[in-house]
Write a protein that holds these residues in place. Structure first.
Motif, mmCIF file in Angstrom:
data_model
loop_
_atom_site.group_PDB
_atom_site.id
_atom_site.type_symbol
_atom_site.label_atom_id
_atom_site.label_comp_id
_atom_site.label_asym_id
_atom_site.label_seq_id
_atom_site.Cartn_x
_atom_site.Cartn_y
_atom_site.Cartn_z
ATOM 1 N N ILE A 19 -1.417 -4.963 -11.101
ATOM 2 C CA ILE A 19 -2.552 -5.875 -10.905
ATOM 3 C C ILE A 19 -3.088 -5.703 -9.488
ATOM 4 O O ILE A 19 -4.296 -5.619 -9.255
ATOM 5 N N GLY A 20 -2.156 -5.621 -8.518
ATOM 6 C CA GLY A 20 -2.566 -5.382 -7.139
ATOM 7 C C GLY A 20 -3.373 -4.104 -7.017
ATOM 8 O O GLY A 20 -4.417 -4.068 -6.357
ATOM 9 N N GLY A 21 -2.910 -3.046 -7.695
ATOM 10 C CA GLY A 21 -3.610 -1.770 -7.625
ATOM 11 C C GLY A 21 -5.023 -1.866 -8.162
ATOM 12 O O GLY A 21 -5.975 -1.356 -7.563
ATOM 13 N N ALA A 22 -5.178 -2.567 -9.298
ATOM 14 C CA ALA A 22 -6.507 -2.699 -9.894
ATOM 15 C C ALA A 22 -7.429 -3.489 -8.965
ATOM 16 O O ALA A 22 -8.598 -3.128 -8.769
ATOM 17 N N MET A 23 -6.897 -4.553 -8.364
ATOM 18 C CA MET A 23 -7.707 -5.341 -7.436
ATOM 19 C C MET A 23 -8.070 -4.514 -6.209
ATOM 20 O O MET A 23 -9.153 -4.640 -5.640
ATOM 21 N N PHE A 24 -7.153 -3.644 -5.808
ATOM 22 C CA PHE A 24 -7.420 -2.764 -4.671
ATOM 23 C C PHE A 24 -8.632 -1.884 -4.957
ATOM 24 O O PHE A 24 -9.568 -1.799 -4.163
ATOM 25 N N THR A 25 -8.593 -1.235 -6.131
ATOM 26 C CA THR A 25 -9.695 -0.359 -6.492
ATOM 27 C C THR A 25 -11.022 -1.115 -6.497
ATOM 28 O O THR A 25 -12.036 -0.633 -5.996
ATOM 29 N N LEU A 26 -10.998 -2.319 -7.056
ATOM 30 C CA LEU A 26 -12.234 -3.095 -7.141
ATOM 31 C C LEU A 26 -12.767 -3.440 -5.755
ATOM 32 O O LEU A 26 -13.960 -3.359 -5.493
ATOM 33 N N GLN A 27 -11.872 -3.828 -4.858
ATOM 34 C CA GLN A 27 -12.350 -4.304 -3.562
ATOM 35 C C GLN A 27 -12.652 -3.184 -2.594
ATOM 36 O O GLN A 27 -13.539 -3.283 -1.763
ATOM 37 N N VAL A 28 -11.861 -2.098 -2.652
ATOM 38 C CA VAL A 28 -12.039 -1.040 -1.671
ATOM 39 C C VAL A 28 -12.992 0.039 -2.178
ATOM 40 O O VAL A 28 -13.613 0.748 -1.401
ATOM 41 N N GLY A 29 -13.085 0.165 -3.516
ATOM 42 C CA GLY A 29 -14.063 1.087 -4.050
ATOM 43 C C GLY A 29 -13.580 2.507 -4.214
ATOM 44 O O GLY A 29 -14.369 3.403 -4.457
ATOM 45 N N PHE A 30 -12.299 2.750 -4.061
ATOM 46 C CA PHE A 30 -11.762 4.064 -4.412
ATOM 47 C C PHE A 30 -10.262 3.941 -4.638
ATOM 48 O O PHE A 30 -9.661 2.914 -4.355
ATOM 49 N N MET A 31 -9.696 5.021 -5.184
ATOM 50 C CA MET A 31 -8.244 5.077 -5.360
ATOM 51 C C MET A 31 -7.820 6.493 -5.061
ATOM 52 O O MET A 31 -8.489 7.433 -5.474
ATOM 53 N N SER A 32 -6.738 6.655 -4.312
ATOM 54 C CA SER A 32 -6.323 8.020 -3.997
ATOM 55 C C SER A 32 -4.809 8.125 -4.015
ATOM 56 O O SER A 32 -4.107 7.109 -3.963
ATOM 57 N N PRO A 33 -4.299 9.361 -4.113
ATOM 58 C CA PRO A 33 -2.843 9.528 -4.199
ATOM 59 C C PRO A 33 -2.108 9.033 -2.950
ATOM 60 O O PRO A 33 -0.893 8.914 -2.989
ATOM 61 N N SER A 34 -2.827 8.744 -1.872
ATOM 62 C CA SER A 34 -2.127 8.288 -0.675
ATOM 63 C C SER A 34 -1.563 6.884 -0.846
ATOM 64 O O SER A 34 -0.874 6.384 0.039
ATOM 65 N N PHE A 35 -1.842 6.237 -1.992
ATOM 66 C CA PHE A 35 -1.243 4.925 -2.236
ATOM 67 C C PHE A 35 -0.143 5.004 -3.281
ATOM 68 O O PHE A 35 0.338 3.993 -3.770
ATOM 69 N N VAL A 36 0.208 6.246 -3.650
ATOM 70 C CA VAL A 36 1.145 6.428 -4.744
ATOM 71 C C VAL A 36 2.499 6.917 -4.266
ATOM 72 O O VAL A 36 3.543 6.505 -4.763
ATOM 73 N N GLY A 37 2.481 7.774 -3.255
ATOM 74 C CA GLY A 37 3.686 8.528 -2.902
ATOM 75 C C GLY A 37 4.801 7.730 -2.263
ATOM 76 O O GLY A 37 4.872 6.508 -2.384
ATOM 77 N N ILE A 38 5.680 8.451 -1.586
ATOM 78 C CA ILE A 38 6.896 7.861 -1.046
ATOM 79 C C ILE A 38 6.591 6.913 0.106
ATOM 80 O O ILE A 38 7.112 5.800 0.171
ATOM 81 N N VAL A 39 5.719 7.353 1.014
ATOM 82 C CA VAL A 39 5.494 6.564 2.227
ATOM 83 C C VAL A 39 4.862 5.194 1.924
ATOM 84 O O VAL A 39 5.378 4.176 2.367
ATOM 85 N N PRO A 40 3.763 5.139 1.137
ATOM 86 C CA PRO A 40 3.234 3.808 0.833
ATOM 87 C C PRO A 40 4.244 2.939 0.092
ATOM 88 O O PRO A 40 4.327 1.739 0.333
ATOM 89 N N SER A 41 5.023 3.549 -0.800
ATOM 90 C CA SER A 41 5.995 2.759 -1.548
ATOM 91 C C SER A 41 6.980 2.087 -0.617
ATOM 92 O O SER A 41 7.327 0.917 -0.780
ATOM 93 N N ILE A 42 7.432 2.838 0.375
ATOM 94 C CA ILE A 42 8.449 2.272 1.254
ATOM 95 C C ILE A 42 7.818 1.299 2.245
ATOM 96 O O ILE A 42 8.442 0.335 2.673
ATOM 97 N N GLU A 43 6.542 1.524 2.566
ATOM 98 C CA GLU A 43 5.869 0.557 3.440
ATOM 99 C C GLU A 43 5.734 -0.798 2.748
ATOM 100 O O GLU A 43 5.787 -1.844 3.393
ATOM 101 N N MET A 44 5.575 -0.754 1.415
ATOM 102 C CA MET A 44 5.488 -2.018 0.693
ATOM 103 C C MET A 44 6.823 -2.739 0.723
ATOM 104 O O MET A 44 6.887 -3.961 0.753
#
Lengths: 305, 438
Positions: B279-304
């Motif tokens: 749900i967070g991801g979908a809201m992200f796309t709506l508000q920021v206007g794009f989606m990219s693999p830089s929110f998928v990999g290891i580093v963003p996951s661990i930052e969360m």
């Protein structure tokens, strides 16, 4: 006929590429397997110890270039030793300051060492710059063998494999034939019982952690002969290395070797047929699928707990 | 009762200390929630400009992931290092729908194949791939956003937990899955947009999502969803199910012996976290206007994960504050001192894990001096008489929570130094009293 022999040479060379990535992977995984198998500690900064080794080698190569040209032929031997010493020393420090407080909380060790790895990466970047550097290799590491017309085997790859073979044998010797090895194996199999039998498990932990980090340092030295070093060189290996250790069975060194070999060869062979990224996805996915079927890994030690 | 708590309880002594204590005690959870709601719904929208508010909205989408981690990691004890996978899947589902809407045949008529997304055209793809076809429907997309990641989590969770894979193994495997998905997305450029991701999203069912007004509405929707999630999660955690999750974190074997199916409980927690992330991801796309693999990999996951840890891994509202703190900190420092940021976040990781296992939610203002004494004792700087000799490890994380479960397990704190208080939002007055005696 030529096409068949061409295919054969490609297969040989691709297999050889697999072998050299297997070597670095194994050197990394050996250290990690000792640390993980021994203490159940996840050291996310393990890759950075590789980077320490690689930068040490680079520094020594620069030093010998500039101030001691007579060392140019042999500096690499020193580099391996210094890399080991430095990485092991820093490992000892990290164990003392951080890891030993977290032994009972493995998941927290994972996070804390990840933080450490971020700090170390930025440290490398501040000291050496974001650009990749490479050590100047001595002449005897350059060039290649040519067993036939079309097969080309680089000497540095052979050297890395030799180094890996040497170190693996040394680790096996230490674990299976020395007093220290008995302590380590006893602690791994049953920590409480080992302590009751008079083994100083704290000391064993400390030395095992230092040894694991030192091995990563050597892996770094070996890494400089086949690639250039950047601040994040080590962290690129970390996921693969962890998979190698888990896939092989956390407490079995033999398993680690087998799984490093399997993963590196699958990757190298499939890279020939597919693109690099698809090959990687394929390799990692199959490892995970196998792990789902066999969660304890390829090899296990049966111990009564 | 002794010490600082006593003074603070004196009637009429309304200072920041007292307010803080009140907010972190169980009876005043609702007050804390109302404060958060007021901050997010009234104070921030009124005091921030459009740009800042959009930034805030973006960070609040990460808070969904952190909330999921509080349930999955803080309460059920399952550390997933692959939450980016679910965040990304949710975001990509939404992005696929928006992209298809943005690339109608008229606005893409200069392409060699009009009507398909621009990056497919650049990659010589002449027909819309089958995976993309269902995403022409908004209804399907809205169902797919939580369902697809939930299904993936169900498969991963069932496969792992049924075979009793847990702890660090699970963490490593989820991390590998995050690596796989990001490599896959980057590699399959024609189908996913590659490194750049899916960009140039314009409208949602004809409604322009790029205006300030749209941003404001989306922000409000986001906040309402977030607050709703907190309420639902708190109800869930307070129920028997939530207590079972806590119990299996602390003593998995006992739960199993009591006749509960541990694997199912764990899978539930993991799927719950995955759906929230999506749900967070979908809201992200709506508000920021794009989606990219830089929110998928290891580093963003661990930052969360670090966001959840900074907020306090078992505190729902802490997760929101933690996410805001970490991300605004990141923006602030990486704008001004880009070199410093990685040092800082690294140190934050280590500090939170080693010294403040309960994050912001666990900090007690009246104990700051105590932390310092304890730290000095730990580092061997001397002068710390009350630091225990041989420095025992920090207290068991959130052991206080389990006092809600059984009175006896409050003793888990005994191992820790008395000066560090693992007080979490649900810490009862009684366990606070028992700690004071130590």
């Amino acid at each position: 006929m030529t096409s068949v022999s061409d295919l054969f040479s490609v297969l040989v060379m691709q297999g050889f590429n697999g072998l050299s990535s297997f070597s670095v992977l194994l050197l990394m995984a050996l250290g990690l397997a000792i640390i993980f198998g021994q203490m159940g500690v996840i050291n996310m900064a393990h890759g950075e110890f590789l980077t320490i080794g690689a930068y040490t080698t680079y520094l020594l190569s620069e030093v010998s270039q500039r101030w001691a040209p007579w060392l140019q032929k042999s500096y690499f031997v020193f580099a391996v030793l210094v890399s080991f010493g430095l990485a092991a020393g820093i490992g000892l420090l990290v164990e003392h300051v951080m890891v030993r407080h977290l032994y009972r909380r493995p998941l927290d060790t994972l996070l804390a060492t990840w933080g450490l790895s971020l700090i170390m990466q930025q440290g490398f970047r501040s000291i050496f710059g974001a650009k990749e550097v490479s050590a100047v290799l001595p002449d005897w590491l350059m060039g290649s063998f040519k067993p036939t017309q079309s097969i080309d085997i680089p000497i540095n790859g052979v050297f890395v494999m030799g180094l890996t073979l040497l170190l693996t044998s040394a680790v096996f010797f230490m674990l299976l034939r020395t007093r220290w090895g008995v302590w380590v194996r006893a602690t791994t199999q049953n920590r409480v019982m080992a302590g009751a039998a008079g083994i100083n498990t704290r000391k064993v932990d400390r030395s095992a952690f230092a040894l694991g980090c030192g091995l990563a340092g050597i892996a770094g030295a070996a890494f400089t002969t086949i690639g250039s070093t950047g601040p994040t060189s080590g962290s690129l290996y970390i996921v693969d290395t962890f998979l190698v250790v888990v896939f092989g069975g956390a407490e079995s060194l033999l398993g680690t070797i087998a799984s490093a070999f399997g993963i590196a060869q699958t990757q190298a062979t499939s890279e020939f047929f597919l693109t690099g990224s698809t090959a990687k996805v394929l390799t990692l996915t199959s490892v995970i699928l196998i792990l789902m079927l066999r969660p304890q890994g390829l090899f296990t030690i049966r111990v009564r707990r | 009762m002794a010490g600082g708590a006593n003074q603070a309880d004196a009637p009429g002594a309304w200072g920041p200390r007292r307010i803080w204590q009140r907010l972190s005690s169980k009876d005043h959870q609702t007050t804390g929630f109302l404060i958060l709601a007021t901050l997010l719904l009234v104070i921030f929208p009124l005091s921030m400009g459009a740009f800042r508010l959009n930034l805030l909205g973006k960070y609040l989408t990460y808070a969904f992931v952190a909330l999921g981690l509080v349930v999955c990691w803080g309460h059920a004890g399952i550390l997933s290092l692959g939450q980016g996978v679910f965040f990304g899947l949710g975001g990509y589902c939404m992005a696929m729908f928006l992209k298809l809407e943005a690339s109608d045949p008229i606005s893409t008529k200069i392409q060699s194949t009009p009507g398909i997304p621009d990056f497919m055209d650049w990659n010589q793809i002449t027909q819309l791939p089958h995976v993309w076809v269902p995403f022409k429907s908004l209804l399907f997309t809205l169902v797919a956003v939580p369902l697809l990641p939930g299904l993936l989590a169900l498969i991963i969770g069932t496969a792992m937990f049924k075979r009793r894979v847990g702890g660090v193994y699970f963490a490593i495997i989820t991390q590998a899955i995050a690596a796989i998905l990001s490599i896959l997305i980057i590699g399959q450029q024609g189908y996913t947009g590659g490194v750049n991701g899916i960009t140039d999203l314009k409208t949602l069912h004809g409604w322009d999502i790029r205006t300030d007004r749209a941003h404001m509405i989306l922000y409000m929707v986001n906040v309402c969803l977030l607050l709703g999630t907190i309420v639902v999660s708190r109800r869930m955690l307070a129920s028997k199910l939530g207590r079972l999750l806590l119990a299996l974190r602390d003593k998995e074997e006992r739960v199993r012996f009591s006749g509960y199916d541990v694997a199912n409980l764990k899978t539930f927690a993991f799927v719950y976290a995955a759906v929230l992330s999506a749900i967070g991801g979908a809201m992200f796309t709506l508000q920021v206007g794009f989606m990219s693999p830089s929110f998928v990999g290891i580093v963003p996951s661990i930052e969360m994960v670090i966001c959840a840890a900074v907020g306090g891994r078992s505190s729902l509202m802490g997760a929101v504050y933690g996410t805001l703190l970490v991300n605004f900190g990141k923006t602030f420092f990486s704008e001004r001192f880009p070199e410093l940021w990685l040092f800082l976040i690294g140190a934050l990781f280590i500090l939170v894990v080693m010294v403040f296992p309960d994050g912001v939610a666990g900090i007690r203002l009246d104990k700051i001096g105590g932390y310092w004494t304890w730290l000095r004792g730990r580092l061997g700087l001397g002068g710390a008489k009350d630091a225990p000799p041989g420095s025992s490890p920090p207290p068991v994380i959130g052991a206080v929570d389990s006092s809600a479960l059984s009175a006896g397990s409050g003793g888990g704190v005994v191992g820790g130094p008395s000066t560090i208080l693992p007080s979490v939002s649900v810490a009862s007055e009684r366990s606070a009293a028992s700690r004071m005696k130590l």
